[in-house]
Design an enzyme around this catalytic site. Sequence first.
Site, PDB file in Angstrom:
ATOM      1  N   LYS A 204       0.869  -1.177   0.000  1.00 19.39           N
ATOM      2  CA  LYS A 204       0.000   0.000   0.000  1.00 19.39           C
ATOM      3  C   LYS A 204       0.904   1.225   0.000  1.00 19.39           C
ATOM      4  CE  LYS A 204      -4.491   0.910   0.521  1.00 19.39           C
ATOM      5  NZ  LYS A 204      -5.640   0.180   0.017  1.00 19.39           N
TER       6      LYS A 204
ATOM      7  N   GLY B 175     -24.421   2.550   4.541  1.00 19.28           N
ATOM      8  CA  GLY B 175     -23.578   3.112   3.479  1.00 19.28           C
ATOM      9  C   GLY B 175     -23.991   2.560   2.134  1.00 19.28           C
ATOM     10  N   VAL B 176     -24.628   3.404   1.340  1.00 19.94           N
ATOM     11  CA  VAL B 176     -25.062   2.945   0.013  1.00 19.94           C
ATOM     12  C   VAL B 176     -24.317   3.721  -1.075  1.00 19.94           C
ATOM     13  CG1 VAL B 176     -27.266   1.918   0.631  1.00 19.94           C
ATOM     14  CG2 VAL B 176     -27.150   4.386   0.264  1.00 19.94           C
TER      15      VAL B 176
HETATM   16  P1  NAD Z   1     -18.202   5.037  -1.358  1.00 19.62           P
HETATM   17  O1  NAD Z   1     -17.436   6.222  -0.910  1.00 19.62           O
HETATM   18  O2  NAD Z   1     -18.711   4.996  -2.758  1.00 19.62           O
HETATM   19  O3  NAD Z   1     -19.467   4.802  -0.402  1.00 19.62           O
HETATM   20  C1  NAD Z   1     -19.434   4.966   0.958  1.00 19.62           C
HETATM   21  C2  NAD Z   1     -20.813   5.450   1.370  1.00 19.62           C
HETATM   22  O4  NAD Z   1     -20.859   5.522   2.792  1.00 19.62           O
HETATM   23  C3  NAD Z   1     -21.141   6.837   0.828  1.00 19.62           C
HETATM   24  O5  NAD Z   1     -22.417   6.818   0.232  1.00 19.62           O
HETATM   25  C4  NAD Z   1     -21.108   7.712   2.070  1.00 19.62           C
HETATM   26  O6  NAD Z   1     -22.026   8.812   1.996  1.00 19.62           O
HETATM   27  C5  NAD Z   1     -21.503   6.727   3.151  1.00 19.62           C
HETATM   28  N1  NAD Z   1     -21.073   7.085   4.496  1.00 19.62           N
HETATM   29  C6  NAD Z   1     -19.929   7.693   4.892  1.00 19.62           C
HETATM   30  N2  NAD Z   1     -19.905   7.837   6.221  1.00 19.62           N
HETATM   31  C7  NAD Z   1     -21.051   7.282   6.675  1.00 19.62           C
HETATM   32  C8  NAD Z   1     -21.586   7.102   7.958  1.00 19.62           C
HETATM   33  N3  NAD Z   1     -20.974   7.551   9.052  1.00 19.62           N
HETATM   34  N4  NAD Z   1     -22.786   6.489   8.073  1.00 19.62           N
HETATM   35  C9  NAD Z   1     -23.452   6.053   6.967  1.00 19.62           C
HETATM   36  N5  NAD Z   1     -22.976   6.203   5.723  1.00 19.62           N
HETATM   37  C10 NAD Z   1     -21.808   6.811   5.580  1.00 19.62           C
HETATM   38  O7  NAD Z   1     -17.286   3.791  -1.051  1.00 19.62           O
HETATM   39  P2  NAD Z   1     -17.413   2.319  -1.626  1.00 19.62           P
HETATM   40  O8  NAD Z   1     -16.500   2.185  -2.771  1.00 19.62           O
HETATM   41  O9  NAD Z   1     -18.847   1.964  -1.758  1.00 19.62           O
HETATM   42  O10 NAD Z   1     -16.770   1.482  -0.429  1.00 19.62           O
HETATM   43  C11 NAD Z   1     -17.512   1.227   0.758  1.00 19.62           C
HETATM   44  C12 NAD Z   1     -16.619   0.519   1.753  1.00 19.62           C
HETATM   45  O11 NAD Z   1     -16.152  -0.708   1.189  1.00 19.62           O
HETATM   46  C13 NAD Z   1     -15.364   1.289   2.141  1.00 19.62           C
HETATM   47  O12 NAD Z   1     -15.040   1.008   3.479  1.00 19.62           O
HETATM   48  C14 NAD Z   1     -14.292   0.701   1.235  1.00 19.62           C
HETATM   49  O13 NAD Z   1     -13.016   0.822   1.799  1.00 19.62           O
HETATM   50  C15 NAD Z   1     -14.733  -0.740   1.170  1.00 19.62           C
HETATM   51  N6  NAD Z   1     -14.298  -1.429  -0.042  1.00 19.62           N
HETATM   52  C16 NAD Z   1     -14.647  -0.977  -1.274  1.00 19.62           C
HETATM   53  C17 NAD Z   1     -14.231  -1.663  -2.406  1.00 19.62           C
HETATM   54  C18 NAD Z   1     -14.629  -1.203  -3.789  1.00 19.62           C
HETATM   55  O14 NAD Z   1     -14.483  -1.988  -4.738  1.00 19.62           O
HETATM   56  N7  NAD Z   1     -15.149  -0.004  -3.952  1.00 19.62           N
HETATM   57  C19 NAD Z   1     -13.446  -2.818  -2.280  1.00 19.62           C
HETATM   58  C20 NAD Z   1     -13.116  -3.291  -1.001  1.00 19.62           C
HETATM   59  C21 NAD Z   1     -13.543  -2.574   0.119  1.00 19.62           C
END
Ligand code: NAD
Length: 365
Positions: A90, A190-191
């Site tokens: 990382k 979280g959507v």
């Molecule tokens: P994203 O930023 O698109 O979505 C995150 C969502 O969470 C947003 O809609 C945001 O408004 C909401 N949010 C933030 N703080 C919040 C809170 N306190 N309460 C409720 N909602 C809240 O991110 P993502 O790509 O959907 O990823 C979501 C999670 O999954 C993250 O932790 C990320 O590290 C993990 N992740 C993502 C991927 C990927 O392929 N995108 C892969 C592995 C892990």
Amino acid sequence: MQVKELERVETGIFGSLYQMGHEQVVFCHDEATGLKAIIGIHNTVLGPALGGTRMWHYTNEQEAITDVLRLSRGMTFKAAISGLNLGGGKAVIIGDARKLKSEAFMRRFGKFVNSLNGKYITAEDVNMKTQDMEYISMETKHVTGLPESMGGSGDPSPVTAYGVYLGMKSTAKKVFGSDSLVGKKVAVQGVGQVGMHLVEHLVKEGAKVTINDISEEKVKMLVEKFGVATVGAEEIFDLDMDIYAPCALGATLNDNTIPRLKCAIVAGAANNQLKDEVKHGYMLRDKSITYAPDFLINAGGLINVYNEFLGNYNRKRALEQAEKIYQTNLSILNLADDEKISSQEAAIQLAEKRILEVGRVRIPR
Ligand code: NAD
């Protein structure tokens, strides 16, 4: 210093490397652009260390070091448990993304990545945009997870969400005896990119979905599209639900929330859901809540970029590989039961076992 003395070093940066098992940490500095970055290479036994670059306004350098060490270690386990020939790495760039970024800044970072000759492969993470990745890729070929416009695999979130969905189903199989989610009450916190696709899978199958997000706009959109219910940010932890799916932030499984949870399963996409991976893993186990290890069931994104890295990217193949999450998760939950350990510990044990065994094959004694 004698070897014996070196082995006893347990403080400072080398102490952290020793305790967490890192191979190499590279500090990158460029005065002209103001670039300060740290590349953490945790383990390359299975293959090159792959992991995204995160840019963050850390309050101090120690915070950045801790973050890169923790995140790169997590990548090692994620790759190993997913059966990928990748190690864990990382990178973090220190500073305010809005103020510091420029073409020269990102290209300089790309040059640092390139100087490692492929031992570390970078990708997009927090605060890195398509344009930044484009600049980095001008200086190094050791970059993956690029947008489709640059010939890459594009948004990995649908693959991540599919893996989380299958991980949730296999956990249901273990807990309820059937992997059907029809009528199951699932709360998705979280959507965003992943949560949104997960909700779609769940609604399609016939689960009763409740959502929460700090973005009212996203909540409104999903309510209109799928007719899902909503819940407040704090109330979600007290909700009468079968499955809690954290898909926003890390550390939502902690001293405050676990005693309130009434669900049978926790299965979601967020990274580092357990605030303390040992203590809170066991707190869940003691409450008979079955936890699907996050780094396993959210590995779809990594599986996706790994496919891009191998060449001739094909989304169908990436989705098929993500399907293995179902069986791996079931094996881990069974192992945790057999050994009376937390599922997090079982997953780490399995990942470490693969690294050890493949390591022996690669370096015959
Ligand atoms: P994203 O930023 O698109 O979505 C995150 C969502 O969470 C947003 O809609 C945001 O408004 C909401 N949010 C933030 N703080 C919040 C809170 N306190 N309460 C409720 N909602 C809240 O991110 P993502 O790509 O959907 O990823 C979501 C999670 O999954 C993250 O932790 C990320 O590290 C993990 N992740 C993502 C991927 C990927 O392929 N995108 C892969 C592995 C892990």
